[in-house]
Design a protein around this motif. Structure first.
Motif, PDB file in Angstrom:
ATOM      1  N   GLY A 297     -18.998  14.874   3.500  1.00  0.00           N
ATOM      2  CA  GLY A 297     -17.641  15.163   3.155  1.00  0.00           C
ATOM      3  C   GLY A 297     -16.669  14.980   2.115  1.00  0.00           C
ATOM      4  N   ILE A 298     -17.081  15.413   0.556  1.00  0.00           N
ATOM      5  CA  ILE A 298     -16.437  14.611  -0.165  1.00  0.00           C
ATOM      6  C   ILE A 298     -17.383  15.864  -1.330  1.00  0.00           C
ATOM      7  CG2 ILE A 298     -16.379  11.770  -0.272  1.00  0.00           C
ATOM      8  CD1 ILE A 298     -19.276  11.681  -1.225  1.00  0.00           C
ATOM      9  N   GLY A 299     -17.110  17.528  -0.703  1.00  0.00           N
ATOM     10  CA  GLY A 299     -18.264  18.118  -1.901  1.00  0.00           C
ATOM     11  C   GLY A 299     -19.681  18.170  -2.169  1.00  0.00           C
ATOM     12  N   ILE A 300     -20.603  17.644  -1.791  1.00  0.00           N
ATOM     13  CA  ILE A 300     -20.990  17.256  -2.270  1.00  0.00           C
ATOM     14  C   ILE A 300     -22.437  17.741  -2.413  1.00  0.00           C
ATOM     15  CG2 ILE A 300     -22.885  16.045  -3.482  1.00  0.00           C
ATOM     16  CD1 ILE A 300     -20.623  14.154  -4.617  1.00  0.00           C
TER      17      ILE A 300
ATOM     18  N   LYS B 298     -37.103  16.825  -9.903  1.00  0.00           N
ATOM     19  CA  LYS B 298     -35.759  16.758  -9.757  1.00  0.00           C
ATOM     20  C   LYS B 298     -36.022  15.672  -9.284  1.00  0.00           C
ATOM     21  CE  LYS B 298     -34.176  19.521  -6.512  1.00  0.00           C
ATOM     22  NZ  LYS B 298     -34.130  20.438  -5.310  1.00  0.00           N
ATOM     23  N   SER B 299     -36.946  15.333  -7.401  1.00  0.00           N
ATOM     24  CA  SER B 299     -37.174  14.390  -6.654  1.00  0.00           C
ATOM     25  C   SER B 299     -37.373  12.783  -7.735  1.00  0.00           C
ATOM     26  CB  SER B 299     -38.134  14.723  -5.895  1.00  0.00           C
ATOM     27  OG  SER B 299     -39.605  14.715  -6.476  1.00  0.00           O
ATOM     28  N   LEU B 300     -37.203  13.320  -8.493  1.00  0.00           N
ATOM     29  CA  LEU B 300     -37.529  11.195  -9.391  1.00  0.00           C
ATOM     30  C   LEU B 300     -35.922  11.341  -9.511  1.00  0.00           C
ATOM     31  CD1 LEU B 300     -40.540  12.767 -11.826  1.00  0.00           C
ATOM     32  CD2 LEU B 300     -40.436  10.702  -9.384  1.00  0.00           C
ATOM     33  N   ILE B 301     -34.703  11.612 -10.016  1.00  0.00           N
ATOM     34  CA  ILE B 301     -33.622  11.375  -9.645  1.00  0.00           C
ATOM     35  C   ILE B 301     -32.982  11.816  -8.238  1.00  0.00           C
ATOM     36  CG2 ILE B 301     -31.709  12.035 -10.684  1.00  0.00           C
ATOM     37  CD1 ILE B 301     -34.065  11.966 -12.642  1.00  0.00           C
ATOM     38  N   PHE B 302     -33.162  12.439  -7.878  1.00  0.00           N
ATOM     39  CA  PHE B 302     -32.909  13.299  -6.509  1.00  0.00           C
ATOM     40  C   PHE B 302     -34.307  13.063  -5.550  1.00  0.00           C
ATOM     41  CE2 PHE B 302     -30.597  17.067  -3.978  1.00  0.00           C
ATOM     42  CZ  PHE B 302     -30.092  15.973  -3.271  1.00  0.00           C
TER      43      PHE B 302
ATOM     44  N   LEU C 232     -30.938  19.643 -14.327  1.00  0.00           N
ATOM     45  CA  LEU C 232     -30.874  18.507 -14.041  1.00  0.00           C
ATOM     46  C   LEU C 232     -28.939  18.520 -14.280  1.00  0.00           C
ATOM     47  CD1 LEU C 232     -33.738  15.699 -14.893  1.00  0.00           C
ATOM     48  CD2 LEU C 232     -32.204  16.760 -12.592  1.00  0.00           C
ATOM     49  N   GLN C 233     -29.440  19.292 -15.749  1.00  0.00           N
ATOM     50  CA  GLN C 233     -27.692  19.339 -16.122  1.00  0.00           C
ATOM     51  C   GLN C 233     -27.063  19.997 -15.714  1.00  0.00           C
ATOM     52  OE1 GLN C 233     -26.249  17.346 -19.298  1.00  0.00           O
ATOM     53  NE2 GLN C 233     -28.516  16.304 -18.663  1.00  0.00           N
ATOM     54  N   LEU C 234     -27.328  20.886 -14.763  1.00  0.00           N
ATOM     55  CA  LEU C 234     -26.376  22.021 -14.228  1.00  0.00           C
ATOM     56  C   LEU C 234     -26.167  21.480 -12.570  1.00  0.00           C
ATOM     57  CD1 LEU C 234     -28.338  25.639 -14.580  1.00  0.00           C
ATOM     58  CD2 LEU C 234     -26.424  24.255 -15.812  1.00  0.00           C
ATOM     59  N   VAL C 235     -27.036  19.914 -12.010  1.00  0.00           N
ATOM     60  CA  VAL C 235     -27.026  19.491 -10.349  1.00  0.00           C
ATOM     61  C   VAL C 235     -25.351  18.821 -11.000  1.00  0.00           C
ATOM     62  CG1 VAL C 235     -28.550  18.773  -9.118  1.00  0.00           C
ATOM     63  CG2 VAL C 235     -29.216  20.553 -10.051  1.00  0.00           C
ATOM     64  N   ASN C 236     -26.145  18.391 -11.994  1.00  0.00           N
ATOM     65  CA  ASN C 236     -25.482  16.883 -12.116  1.00  0.00           C
ATOM     66  C   ASN C 236     -23.898  16.768 -12.203  1.00  0.00           C
ATOM     67  OD1 ASN C 236     -24.747  14.292 -13.492  1.00  0.00           O
ATOM     68  ND2 ASN C 236     -23.779  15.201 -15.222  1.00  0.00           N
ATOM     69  N   VAL C 237     -23.190  17.924 -13.006  1.00  0.00           N
ATOM     70  CA  VAL C 237     -21.557  18.570 -12.839  1.00  0.00           C
ATOM     71  C   VAL C 237     -21.680  18.518 -10.652  1.00  0.00           C
ATOM     72  CG1 VAL C 237     -21.703  19.993 -14.272  1.00  0.00           C
ATOM     73  CG2 VAL C 237     -22.003  20.876 -12.385  1.00  0.00           C
ATOM     74  N   ASN C 238     -22.849  18.361  -9.908  1.00  0.00           N
ATOM     75  CA  ASN C 238     -21.951  18.631  -8.605  1.00  0.00           C
ATOM     76  C   ASN C 238     -22.257  17.329  -8.326  1.00  0.00           C
ATOM     77  OD1 ASN C 238     -21.806  19.244  -6.232  1.00  0.00           O
ATOM     78  ND2 ASN C 238     -23.824  18.467  -5.845  1.00  0.00           N
ATOM     79  N   PHE C 239     -22.516  16.189  -8.752  1.00  0.00           N
ATOM     80  CA  PHE C 239     -23.247  14.633  -7.906  1.00  0.00           C
ATOM     81  C   PHE C 239     -22.067  13.902  -9.293  1.00  0.00           C
ATOM     82  CE2 PHE C 239     -27.081  16.695  -6.700  1.00  0.00           C
ATOM     83  CZ  PHE C 239     -27.209  16.016  -5.559  1.00  0.00           C
ATOM     84  N   ASP C 240     -21.968  14.554 -10.225  1.00  0.00           N
ATOM     85  CA  ASP C 240     -20.541  13.232 -11.449  1.00  0.00           C
ATOM     86  C   ASP C 240     -20.172  14.005 -11.766  1.00  0.00           C
ATOM     87  OD1 ASP C 240     -20.512  10.845 -12.504  1.00  0.00           O
ATOM     88  OD2 ASP C 240     -21.159  11.298 -14.593  1.00  0.00           O
ATOM     89  N   ASN C 241     -19.315  14.695 -10.503  1.00  0.00           N
ATOM     90  CA  ASN C 241     -17.630  15.079 -10.816  1.00  0.00           C
ATOM     91  C   ASN C 241     -16.268  14.088 -11.096  1.00  0.00           C
ATOM     92  OD1 ASN C 241     -16.305  14.960  -8.158  1.00  0.00           O
ATOM     93  ND2 ASN C 241     -18.113  15.819  -7.325  1.00  0.00           N
ATOM     94  N   PRO C 242     -15.204  14.704 -11.648  1.00  0.00           N
ATOM     95  CA  PRO C 242     -14.034  13.746 -11.649  1.00  0.00           C
ATOM     96  C   PRO C 242     -13.634  12.828 -10.298  1.00  0.00           C
ATOM     97  CG  PRO C 242     -13.598  15.869 -12.856  1.00  0.00           C
ATOM     98  CD  PRO C 242     -14.884  16.102 -11.967  1.00  0.00           C
ATOM     99  N   GLN C 243     -13.659  13.363  -9.656  1.00  0.00           N
ATOM    100  CA  GLN C 243     -12.884  12.973  -7.896  1.00  0.00           C
ATOM    101  C   GLN C 243     -14.302  12.018  -7.599  1.00  0.00           C
ATOM    102  OE1 GLN C 243     -11.526  15.921  -5.527  1.00  0.00           O
ATOM    103  NE2 GLN C 243     -10.474  14.477  -4.222  1.00  0.00           N
ATOM    104  N   TYR C 244     -15.547  12.146  -7.228  1.00  0.00           N
ATOM    105  CA  TYR C 244     -16.231  11.484  -7.133  1.00  0.00           C
ATOM    106  C   TYR C 244     -17.815  11.317  -7.268  1.00  0.00           C
ATOM    107  CZ  TYR C 244     -13.397  11.831  -2.804  1.00  0.00           C
ATOM    108  OH  TYR C 244     -13.077  12.042  -1.624  1.00  0.00           O
ATOM    109  N   LYS C 245     -18.326  10.313  -7.473  1.00  0.00           N
ATOM    110  CA  LYS C 245     -18.976   9.509  -8.222  1.00  0.00           C
ATOM    111  C   LYS C 245     -20.843   9.450  -6.780  1.00  0.00           C
ATOM    112  CE  LYS C 245     -17.924   8.799 -13.340  1.00  0.00           C
ATOM    113  NZ  LYS C 245     -17.856  10.242 -13.118  1.00  0.00           N
TER     114      LYS C 245
END
Lengths: 347, 280
Positions: B247-250, A57-61, A105-118
């Motif tokens: 602040g952005i839900g992450i 994981k640390s290689l991406i995050f 990584l797919q499960l985590v991706n929805v947190n870091f790459d979501n419709p509102q914020y990337k």
């Protein structure tokens, strides 16, 4: 897409030949564990492991990552203005990642790459990464991937999958990105039917070796406030020493802290992995802490993975069944047991 | 790709000490790059991460109203590492701001209704933003009666005294200012706790929505008063605080159940909160 066969020597040689085009990370044996390391001419990768101690994981995050930098020198016309730390997103390949860790990584991706914020760093790094999985011929006794949507040869989230057939690897591209990578390596021969059949048979038999499981089917229907107030949390948390090993090892934990660090007149804003097991995680400036007690923090960890995530994304639990938290917990708190308590809970 | 963690640079234009204990100061901030002001388009109830290079960031409700152009205002309590440092900064200093963040008060739902604003202590900042926004001539007609109950421990701890007095003069907003106690013989407003004054002054829940912001103890005792008046929990609106970083839900720390206070909140109705774990 063309499936290829490499002898193990050819495979490592081919990877070494590609290390100018990609940063390649491979499992390397240390005394009693395996860890991913950057491939150099001297690296001796070792594919004889059940799983690496830490997921890649640390290689991406990264566990610690510079976000921004600034000058505090008043003579500097741009003093106090926060600027992005330059980063390269050089193509990288993680070779030997287990399917559960790619799934994670797919499960985590929805947190870091979501419709509102990337999250730009996560998104760019995941984009520039090729995940070459290594299917599991010998799953651990603590693995329960098959009950959470994965499997020892699950292709979810992978670009390429390797089947270890004793003296050779069967190398099967899954995505276009993966095929491009394999073609760049330029070696290997086409897989024939005999080897493909052998790989399939092996994968099937390893599926039966995953004997551990967690029940998840009824989690979605539970009333969150009732589960939250369930009587078993004190008992679950009783032995916990809040060491944070579970969150540190977990391939699906994503929480982070942001801190400023200053040396002389130069400063950086850095993010570091954080843990909900620490009381500081939620301690407010006023002194108020919504999760000041150990039991509340243990409950948060399990509720997040097995209930909040399930409700929020409607795509199963936030767990890929790698079993690390089960193996490494110093007091034997077992997510399989907790999942059963939660899934079976009736008020 | 826009970087949601990158603050816009701002300059401190003015610092006003709000309270007699000098623990609360209002910072008026001006964008260094004028184009950033357009990107920072907000509505009352939202907050921002204030960024001080070398110290960190702190989430603070926006006290100015979008009807006030050219600047932003934040009233900051001196509490931790960043806010202590902020209190020592001076006009002209450069810092950063990230946002606007979070949802807002439910403005669509509030239209055509009587609005009851209940605030206590220094939690009056986004309520100040809301009042300024609503009494602006073009906006005022969208709302029916506006009543405000605002209390602090002493007169000297009330925020925005100059504006409170101005609003008292207006006939399109009913002000009920109160203090827990005072020995000031010239004190011309109420004496009593916010829940008590609410009970005395707010007489109807009909077609009304209540925005409540204050210390936990005030909320605890105001809630039954509003329920007794007949406010359904869908029309009791609360703004929450929680330790935040991104602040952005992450970053994962400010959750109540599956909701992040920073992104899904900070404003929730009491009805929403009743369906979430009691952990805030």
């Amino acid at each position: 897409m063309v499936t290829k066969i490499f002898t193990k020597e050819e495979w490592v040689r081919a990877l070494k030949g590609a290390k100018d085009d990609y940063r390649i990370y491979l499992p390397v044996k240390h005394k009693d564990f395996h860890a991913f390391e950057l491939l150099s001419d001297e690296t001796a990768p070792d594919f004889e492991f059940q799983n690496t101690r830490l997921s890649p994981k640390s290689l991406i995050f990264p566990q610690s990552e510079r976000m921004f930098e600034y000058s505090l020198d008043e003579k500097d016309g741009e003093a106090h203005i926060v600027k992005e730390t330059p980063k390269d997103f050089y193509p990288q390949a993680v070779v030997g990642i287990r399917p559960c860790d790619a799934h994670a990584l797919q499960l985590v991706n929805v947190n870091f790459d979501n419709p509102q914020y990337k999250d730009p760093w996560w998104v760019k790094r995941l984009e520039s990464t090729i995940l070459v999985g290594l299917g599991c011929n010998e799953p651990c006794s603590t693995c329960f991937c098959t009950s959470v949507g994965g499997g020892p040869f699950s292709e979810r989230g992978l670009d390429v999958i390797l089947h270890d057939l004793e003296d050779v690897f069967l190398v099967k591209p899954i995505t276009q990105k993966g095929e491009t990578f394999i073609n760049k390596l330029g070696q290997g021969r086409m897989a024939d039917d005999t080897l493909s059949d052998k790989a399939e048979a092996k994968a099937r038999s390893s599926l039966e070796k995953v004997t551990s499981s967690i029940p998840t089917g009824k989690l979605r229907d539970k009333v969150v406030t009732e589960l939250f107030e369930a009587p078993f949390w004190e008992e679950v948390a009783f032995a916990c020493i809040n060491c944070g090993t579970c969150t540190y090892l977990c391939p699906t934990c994503w929480c982070f802290d942001i801190q400023d660090e200053v040396l002389g007149k130069e400063g950086d804003r850095i993010r570091n992995w954080d843990s909900c097991m620490s009381p500081l995680f939620t301690l407010e400036g006023s002194g108020h802490n919504p999760r000041s007690e150990k039991c509340q923090r243990v409950r948060q960890r399990f509720m997040h993975k097995l209930k909040y995530y399930v409700d929020k994304y409607e795509d199963g639990v936030q767990c890929s069944g790698c079993g690390r938290c089960v193996r490494y917990c110093p007091v034997n708190i077992d997510i399989r047991h907790v999942a059963k308590l939660m899934n079976d809970f009736a008020q | 790709m826009e970087n949601p963690y990158l603050p816009y640079p701002v300059r401190i234009d003015e610092i006003t000490t709000e309270t007699e204990d000098k623990n609360l100061k209002t910072f008026k901030l001006v964008f260094i790059n004028p184009e950033d002001e357009e990107k920072f388009s907000y509505i009352p109830g939202q907050f921002a991460e204030l960024s001080v290079a070398g110290k960190g960031e702190v989430p603070i409700g926006i006290a100015s109203s979008p009807t006030e152009k050219g600047y932003l205002k934040f009233t900051i309590n001196r509490v931790g590492l960043v806010t202590k440092h902020l209190h020592n900064m001076k006009e002209g200093d450069v810092m950063g701001i990230r946002g606007p963040l979070g949802n807002s008060y439910p403005w669509d739902e509030m239209e055509g209704k009587n609005v009851v604003i209940i605030g206590g202590g220094f939690a009056f900042t986004t309520l100040r933003s809301s009042i300024v926004y609503m009494i602006q001539p073009e906006n005022r007609k969208k709302f029916k009666d506006i009543s405000v109950v605002y209390g602090a421990r002493t007169p000297g701890l009330l925020l925005y005294r100059y504006e409170l007095d101005q609003w008292e003069q207006r006939d399109d907003i009913k002000m009920h200012i109160t203090v827990d106690g005072t020995d000031d013989p010239d004190w011309k407003y109420n004496v009593g706790f916010v829940p008590t004054v609410t009970e005395q002054k707010i007489t109807s829940a009909e077609n009304a929505i209540a925005l409540v912001c204050g210390p936990p103890i005030m909320i605890k005792f105001t809630q039954p008063v509003l329920e007794k008046l007949g406010f359904p929990s869908e029309r009791i609106i609360l703004s929450l605080e929680m330790r935040m970083k991104c602040g952005i839900g992450i970053c994962g720390r400010c959750n109540i159940g599956d909701q992040y206070v920073c992104k899904d909140g900070p404003v929730f109705s009491l009805a929403q909160l009743k369906e979430l774990p009691n952990e805030y």
